[in-house]
Enzyme design. Structure first.
Site, PDB file in Angstrom:
ATOM      1  N   HIS A 191       0.828  -1.271   0.153  1.00 51.29           N
ATOM      2  CA  HIS A 191      -0.079   0.062   0.104  1.00 51.29           C
ATOM      3  C   HIS A 191       1.042   1.182  -0.082  1.00 51.29           C
ATOM      4  CE1 HIS A 191      -2.827   3.129   1.650  1.00 51.29           C
ATOM      5  NE2 HIS A 191      -3.605   2.184   1.124  1.00 51.29           N
ATOM      6  N   ASP A 312     -11.538   1.418  -1.270  1.00 51.25           N
ATOM      7  CA  ASP A 312     -10.694   2.462  -0.489  1.00 51.25           C
ATOM      8  C   ASP A 312     -11.182   3.077   0.602  1.00 51.25           C
ATOM      9  OD1 ASP A 312      -8.304   3.636   0.245  1.00 51.25           O
ATOM     10  OD2 ASP A 312      -7.851   4.496  -1.510  1.00 51.25           O
TER      11      ASP A 312
END
Length: 353
Positions: A191, A312
């Site tokens: 990430h 997200d």
């Protein structure tokens, strides 16, 4: 249609307080710019403040509003999922995880976060899966925690937030982490976080460090280091996931293959073309990039088997992410793979979820 969202953030109160202590100490790291917005209440602007200052304050408040959503599992999160037809969220500790803490604290907080995550999944086994955190600051201890997370806590993979101490996973010190991920047969989600100190300068002045640009540049660079450093040749079964429609790398693959073919330049250790690693070792998610043309391109370039849907949450709105995957001009077979079946396969989500 069944939907599994694959990049959905959470945190726990103990990590919130630890991050606040990092903020109080200060420092040059670009992550602090966003972290101050997430974890500190911004001062109210004076009445005579110009409009641009007011806009900055409003953005600060919007970021601050994310914290209650990150801490919640049982109420607003589930209600949002139910209202929008999201079957499962794959939860992962929000950026920067435990990677800004000193070694022992990072190890302890990673274990605590994983334990809490395991509890949440046991509480809602049909709604959540999870990715384990670990402390790259101690790679051997990280490998042990990775094994515990899979064998004992029954989590579904791992999350790391790009660089740790300005070092990337191609650094030999992190070999135990890569060995563990491959041996356990579970994916490692890389990430983004803000650019490392060595590349931070040009991003600071215009606040380019975050999702607007810096995150993609940082994580894309990390993946290229793994490719050109020969990591995927040393660990051919290693599976890596990256978000945000592949951090733009699929759109560069033609040039990368031309300029980065095996032996094209001194110092490169890759045995395959960069695009070949995308078809063997790398899966992308759609998180935060709701562009049907970009999705169509990625399907044609790397294949629908290498793409997963993501929201997200809570940083991106759920309704638009759902509308995107429901309405994109793709085949029903492609939609099924991207919306849920790839996630079931890659993260080994049991059918009873």
């Amino acid at each position: 249609m069944r939907k599994i969202a694959t990049e959905e953030a959470f945190t726990i109160p103990e990590i919130v307080e630890a991050i606040r202590n990092v903020i109080r100490r200060g420092g040059p790291n670009l992550d602090l710019l966003l972290l101050k917005q997430l974890y500190e209440v911004p001062a109210s602007p004076p009445a005579e403040a110009p409009s641009d200052s007011m806009q900055v304050s409003n953005r600060d408040r919007a970021a601050k509003d994310m914290l209650p959503k990150l801490l919640d599992f049982d109420t607003a999160r589930l209600a949002t999922m139910d209202a929008n037809g999201v079957d499962i969220q794959i939860l992962s500790l929000v950026m920067p995880g435990v990677q800004m803490f000193e070694r022992v604290q990072a190890m302890e907080l990673a274990q605590l976060a994983n334990n809490r995550l395991g509890e949440v999944i046991r509480r809602h086994p049909d709604r959540f899966a999870g990715l384990a955190s670990f402390a790259p600051q101690d790679p051997r201890a990280a490998a042990k925690e990775m094994e515990r997370a899979i064998t004992t806590l029954k989590l579904n993979g791992f999350i790391v937030n790009s660089h740790t101490g300005n070092a990337y996973l191609d650094d030999p010190q992190f070999l135990p982490i890569l060995e563990a991920a491959e041996a356990l047969g579970m994916p490692l989600y890389i990430h983004p976080r803000a650019p490392s100190d060595g590349m931070a300068g040009p991003f600071r002045e215009y606040r380019l460090e975050g999702a607007v640009w810096g995150y993609g540049i940082e994580t894309g660079t990390h993946i290229l280091r793994l490719i050109f450093g020969g990591v995927f040749d040393r660990f051919p079964k290693l599976q890596v996931v990256i978000g945000h429609m592949g951090e733009a790398l699929p759109f560069w693959l033609g040039r990368l293959d031309f300029m980065g073919a095996p032996g094209a330049r001194a110092g490169r250790k890759n045995q395959l073309l960069p695009s070949e690693y995308f078809k063997r070792n790398i899966t992308i998610t759609t998180s935060g990039v709701e562009d049907p043309l970009a999705l169509r391109y990625c399907i044609d370039k790397i294949g629908a088997d290498r793409i997963m849907w993501a929201i997200d949450y809570p940083f991106q709105p759920t309704p638009s992410a759902v509308a995107f995957i429901d309405s994109a001009a793709i085949s029903d077979t492609e939609r099924e793979k991207i919306a849920w079946s790839n996630a079931e396969r890659i993260f080994r989500i049991k059918k009873n979820h």
